[in-house]
Design an enzyme around this catalytic site. Structure first.
Site, PDB file in Angstrom:
ATOM      1  N   CYS A 175       0.883  -1.232  -0.001  1.00 32.67           N
ATOM      2  CA  CYS A 175       0.072  -0.049  -0.014  1.00 32.67           C
ATOM      3  C   CYS A 175       0.869   1.199   0.052  1.00 32.67           C
ATOM      4  CB  CYS A 175      -1.045  -0.072   1.311  1.00 32.67           C
ATOM      5  SG  CYS A 175       0.086  -0.037   2.710  1.00 32.67           S
ATOM      6  N   THR A 176       0.324   2.377   0.191  1.00 40.24           N
ATOM      7  CA  THR A 176       1.117   3.544  -0.070  1.00 40.24           C
ATOM      8  C   THR A 176       2.472   3.781   1.057  1.00 40.24           C
ATOM      9  OG1 THR A 176      -0.761   4.781  -0.979  1.00 40.24           O
ATOM     10  CG2 THR A 176       1.045   6.299  -0.100  1.00 40.24           C
TER      11      THR A 176
END
Length: 300
Positions: A175-176
């Protein structure tokens, strides 16, 4: 040059409401802007300011209960990427809606950016992007599976509907910045998945550490501030945000007849009423007037 610090930390805050006021007051006094979330499970958010002032806020956060080993990721911005400072109280610092998930108890195996390429290139590894559809749309890892979720809350249902696709596969997730994977890997382990891995530091750390010529990343990485996206070296990307739906808009999409600055983009051209469009146009007009006066408009 401003410092942008993205951070999260899972810890037990018995009374997160008591932490909000002092933290907000310090950020405002230091001219630091951004958004921080506090919950019983910890803290999450992104802030921006000068080096010295960001350091003062980070020192304050590290002094909160259980936050002594806080980690964060830094990038740079030429102009302030936030309009104001917000510190909000939430039930979760990243909303998954699964009350039994506990990243403090157990998570998947952390994989450093340097080791990520070798892992995800293995034929017995399925790579899953845990971000939302509008984030995936502008960039992801080559070969990664996009669940097509509109919200992180949708991920558990997607997994239950698709889990048979991953029989005898090791699962690698990203994810980010890493926070969603803390919860999603804990949840998959609870579902009986034997081997779960996640990218330590998330996409942001990968883009910081891995040069483009060695990278498996394709496109840009969506970020939740006025930069909209970053690329390798965490350099701001070419995207802008649609003033209506807040999706990232590519240079090509800005040339589309359906695009109107601050009002509409090709992705949301059928999603709003004419009354909505009128509101957006007025907001855009006020923003332009403020810009001409050398002022910042909160709507920006």
């Amino acid at each position: 040059m401003l410092v942008v610090a993205a951070l999260y930390h899972f810890t037990r805050f018995p009374d997160p409401a008591s932490l909000r006021g002092p933290l907000l007051d310090l950020c405002v006094a230091q001219g630091v802007k951004g958004s921080l979330l506090l919950a019983g499970e910890g803290i999450n958010g992104t802030i921006a300011g000068t080096r010295a002032r960001i350091d003062r806020v980070l020192n304050h956060i590290r002094a909160l209960p259980g936050c002594g080993d806080l980690e964060w990721k830094e990038s740079a911005a030429v102009t302030m990427p936030f309009g104001k400072m917000k510190v909000k109280l939430k039930r979760e610092i990243v909303t998954m809606g699964q009350p039994d998930v506990d990243p403090k108890a157990r998570v998947g195996h952390y994989v450093s950016p340097r080791d990520w390429n070798d892992l995800v290139s293995s034929p017995d590894v399925a790579v899953i992007d845990t971000r939302n559809d509008y984030e995936v749309a502008i960039g992801t890892f080559a070969g990664a599976i996009d669940p097509g979720t509109r919200s992180f809350r949708d991920f558990p249902a997607w997994w239950q509907a698709n889990r048979d696709r991953f029989h005898n596969k090791r699962i690698a997730m990203f994810c980010t910045g890493g926070i969603r994977c803390e919860k999603s890997t804990n949840w998959l382990l609870q579902q009986g998945v034997p081997e779960v891995f996640h990218l330590k530091g998330g996409i942001l750390k990968y883009l910081e550490d891995i040069p483009p010529e060695q990278s498996l990343w394709q496109g840009e990485c969506f970020v939740f501030d006025q930069r909209v996206s970053v690329g390798h070296g965490l350099i701001p990307g070419k995207m802008t945000a649609c003033g209506a739906c807040r999706r990232a808009v590519t240079p090509e999409a800005r040339r589309d007849p359906a695009y109107e600055e601050g009002v509409c983009c090709p992705a949301c051209k059928d999603e709003y009423s004419e009354a909505d469009r009128a509101r957006f146009r007025e907001r855009q007009r006020q923003m332009k007037l403020a810009e001409a006066r050398g002022e910042s408009h909160l709507g920006s």
